[in-house]
Design an enzyme around this catalytic site. Structure first.
Site, mmCIF file in Angstrom:
data_model
loop_
_atom_site.group_PDB
_atom_site.id
_atom_site.type_symbol
_atom_site.label_atom_id
_atom_site.label_comp_id
_atom_site.label_asym_id
_atom_site.label_seq_id
_atom_site.Cartn_x
_atom_site.Cartn_y
_atom_site.Cartn_z
ATOM 1 N N GLY A 296 0.754 -1.197 -0.072
ATOM 2 C CA GLY A 296 0.040 -0.011 -0.081
ATOM 3 C C GLY A 296 0.695 1.223 -0.113
ATOM 4 O O GLY A 296 0.220 2.271 -0.455
ATOM 5 N N GLU B 50 1.895 1.739 -3.408
ATOM 6 C CA GLU B 50 0.626 2.285 -4.257
ATOM 7 C C GLU B 50 0.275 3.582 -3.840
ATOM 8 O O GLU B 50 -0.263 4.201 -4.656
ATOM 9 C CB GLU B 50 -0.570 1.186 -3.692
ATOM 10 C CG GLU B 50 -0.414 -0.088 -4.456
ATOM 11 C CD GLU B 50 -1.122 -1.235 -3.709
ATOM 12 O OE1 GLU B 50 -1.361 -1.263 -2.520
ATOM 13 O OE2 GLU B 50 -1.703 -2.170 -4.400
ATOM 14 N N GLU C 267 3.024 -8.308 -1.619
ATOM 15 C CA GLU C 267 1.539 -8.831 -1.188
ATOM 16 C C GLU C 267 1.667 -10.327 -1.402
ATOM 17 O O GLU C 267 1.187 -11.236 -0.612
ATOM 18 C CB GLU C 267 0.548 -8.279 -1.950
ATOM 19 C CG GLU C 267 0.068 -7.023 -1.433
ATOM 20 C CD GLU C 267 0.977 -5.991 -2.102
ATOM 21 O OE1 GLU C 267 1.861 -5.995 -2.709
ATOM 22 O OE2 GLU C 267 0.341 -4.738 -2.001
HETATM 23 N N1 CAA Z 1 1.345 -3.788 8.931
HETATM 24 C C1 CAA Z 1 1.280 -3.760 9.967
HETATM 25 N N2 CAA Z 1 2.667 -3.557 10.798
HETATM 26 C C2 CAA Z 1 3.656 -3.391 10.355
HETATM 27 C C3 CAA Z 1 3.811 -3.493 8.869
HETATM 28 C C4 CAA Z 1 2.410 -3.434 8.197
HETATM 29 N N3 CAA Z 1 2.365 -3.582 6.788
HETATM 30 N N4 CAA Z 1 4.950 -3.179 8.479
HETATM 31 C C5 CAA Z 1 5.706 -3.201 9.664
HETATM 32 N N5 CAA Z 1 4.940 -3.309 10.854
HETATM 33 C C6 CAA Z 1 5.268 -3.293 12.027
HETATM 34 C C7 CAA Z 1 5.898 -4.455 12.567
HETATM 35 O O1 CAA Z 1 4.916 -5.366 12.735
HETATM 36 C C8 CAA Z 1 6.767 -3.932 13.620
HETATM 37 O O2 CAA Z 1 5.902 -3.900 14.822
HETATM 38 P P1 CAA Z 1 6.278 -4.383 16.085
HETATM 39 O O3 CAA Z 1 7.352 -3.412 16.530
HETATM 40 O O4 CAA Z 1 5.163 -4.443 17.001
HETATM 41 O O5 CAA Z 1 6.753 -5.908 16.211
HETATM 42 C C9 CAA Z 1 7.082 -2.603 13.459
HETATM 43 O O6 CAA Z 1 6.401 -2.227 12.385
HETATM 44 C C10 CAA Z 1 8.497 -2.407 13.055
HETATM 45 O O7 CAA Z 1 8.616 -3.392 11.590
HETATM 46 P P2 CAA Z 1 9.875 -4.490 11.785
HETATM 47 O O8 CAA Z 1 10.496 -4.950 13.266
HETATM 48 O O9 CAA Z 1 9.482 -5.503 10.736
HETATM 49 O O10 CAA Z 1 10.939 -3.379 11.127
HETATM 50 P P3 CAA Z 1 12.303 -4.055 10.134
HETATM 51 O O11 CAA Z 1 13.281 -2.815 9.907
HETATM 52 O O12 CAA Z 1 12.746 -5.237 10.591
HETATM 53 O O13 CAA Z 1 11.631 -4.532 8.515
HETATM 54 C C11 CAA Z 1 10.178 -4.095 6.940
HETATM 55 C C12 CAA Z 1 10.927 -3.666 7.979
HETATM 56 C C13 CAA Z 1 10.987 -5.086 5.661
HETATM 57 C C14 CAA Z 1 9.390 -3.123 6.052
HETATM 58 C C15 CAA Z 1 9.054 -4.973 7.669
HETATM 59 O O14 CAA Z 1 8.606 -4.485 8.488
HETATM 60 C C16 CAA Z 1 8.053 -5.683 6.391
HETATM 61 O O15 CAA Z 1 8.419 -6.527 5.748
HETATM 62 N N6 CAA Z 1 6.602 -5.034 6.767
HETATM 63 C C17 CAA Z 1 5.730 -5.481 5.869
HETATM 64 C C18 CAA Z 1 5.761 -4.965 4.357
HETATM 65 C C19 CAA Z 1 4.668 -5.680 3.567
HETATM 66 O O16 CAA Z 1 4.247 -6.806 3.560
HETATM 67 N N7 CAA Z 1 3.939 -4.757 3.125
HETATM 68 C C20 CAA Z 1 2.597 -5.038 2.263
HETATM 69 C C21 CAA Z 1 1.556 -5.166 3.130
HETATM 70 S S1 CAA Z 1 0.135 -5.849 2.349
HETATM 71 C C22 CAA Z 1 -0.839 -4.350 1.504
HETATM 72 O O17 CAA Z 1 -0.116 -3.434 1.445
HETATM 73 C C23 CAA Z 1 -1.958 -4.791 0.550
HETATM 74 C C24 CAA Z 1 -2.433 -3.870 -0.026
HETATM 75 O O18 CAA Z 1 -1.776 -3.453 -1.389
HETATM 76 C C25 CAA Z 1 -3.456 -2.905 0.254
#
Ligand code: CAA
Length: 259
Positions: A110, A113, A133
């Site tokens: 997102g 996006e 995703e």
């Molecule tokens: N949703 C909810 N929480 C999220 C998040 C997300 N998309 N991305 C990060 N966070 C949270 C983590 O859960 C973490 O929370 P806690 O401290 O409570 O554990 C906090 O943010 C910090 O994140 P990380 O500890 O993971 O930080 P990092 O530096 O180790 O990693 C990152 C960074 C690579 C961005 C990793 O956080 C990550 O992979 N995040 C998810 C990315 C993702 O998959 N995004 C797509 C979501 S689906 C979508 O967006 C669908 C759509 O099109 C509508």
């Protein structure tokens, strides 16, 4: 309206909108989307604001839609959530003001996006883009499958979406996803300078240009050219057209009134 997850700052004719949920890397939940929609309406109605900059607080631009909120969604609630995201991003895309994304860090799912519905993307060298995703068992949901291919071409979009791989800012610039890459500490100044440049021009002309580009991109060239012709001719009913051309002839800077 006071916002829990957004910061709004006005600097002259420029508005900086910061997604401010750094503990969750600015992940977009329904509340953030609701606030974003409200803020966009507020900015759109503010005649003093000419250009908007969207950025993120902390190390992320936006790390995606909120995975915690999505985890237990049903097809029905997911459909509603997608509608909310799609609508607010479309509203940003169609704003009658230029919107610049200052991509400070992770722009994933997102977040990528959101950056893509903005008109121009300036990336910090620390920015990372991607549509991860499929690694979560879902498709992109806020128009990633639509805007990424329109921006970078269908082959690159398929590669990025099918692998979910992240790319760095330089690669994003190389494929046309980012307009420009700058050092992290120069990001906001670069975005503000660009915004000031655009804000100094005739705003009706900028607005009409945006409409003509957007409409033309989504239709056939004949219809697009007809849109341009209509808007081009409408410019000649404005003060700014007379001022802009008179100033050129008088060899002075124009003083636009945006009317
Ligand atoms: N949703 C909810 N929480 C999220 C998040 C997300 N998309 N991305 C990060 N966070 C949270 C983590 O859960 C973490 O929370 P806690 O401290 O409570 O554990 C906090 O943010 C910090 O994140 P990380 O500890 O993971 O930080 P990092 O530096 O180790 O990693 C990152 C960074 C690579 C961005 C990793 O956080 C990550 O992979 N995040 C998810 C990315 C993702 O998959 N995004 C797509 C979501 S689906 C979508 O967006 C669908 C759509 O099109 C509508």
């Amino acid at each position: 309206m006071g916002y829990e997850n957004l910061l709004l700052k006005k600097e002259g004719n420029i508005c900086i909108l910061t997604i401010n949920r750094p503990k969750a890397l600015n992940a977009l939940n329904s509340k953030v989307l609701e606030e974003l929609s409200d803020a966009v309406d507020q900015i759109e109605n503010d005649k003093d604001i000419h250009v908007v900059i969207i950025t993120g607080e902390g190390k992320a631009f936006v790390a995606g839609a909120d995975i915690l909120e999505m985890k237990d969604m049903t097809p029905e609630t997911a459909r509603k959530f997608a509608k909310q995201g799609l609508e607010v991003f479309r509203k940003i895309e169609l704003m009658e003001k230029v919107v610049i994304a200052a991509v400070n860090g992770f722009a994933l799912g997102g977040g990528c996006e959101l950056a893509m519905c903005c008109d121009i993307r300036i990336a910090s060298e620390k920015a990372k883009f991607g549509q991860p995703e499929v690694g979560l068992g879902i498709t992109p949901g806020f128009a990633g499958t639509q805007r990424l291919s329109r921006l970078v071409g269908i082959a690159k979009a398929k590669e990025l979406i099918f692998t979910g791989d992240m790319i760095d800012a330089n690669e994003a610039e190389r494929i046309g996803l980012a307009n420009k890459v700058v050092k992290a500490d120069e990001l906001m100044n670069t975005a503000i300078e660009l915004a000031k440049n655009i804000a100094s021009k005739g705003q009706i002309a900028v607005k009409y240009s945006k409409i003509a580009i957007n409409r033309g991109f989504e239709t056939d060239i004949e219809t697009g050219m007809e849109t341009e012709r209509n808007l081009f001719s409408l410019c000649f009913a404005t003060y700014d057209q007379k001022e802009g051309m008179t100033a050129f002839i008088e060899k002075r800077k124009p003083e636009f009134k945006n009317q």
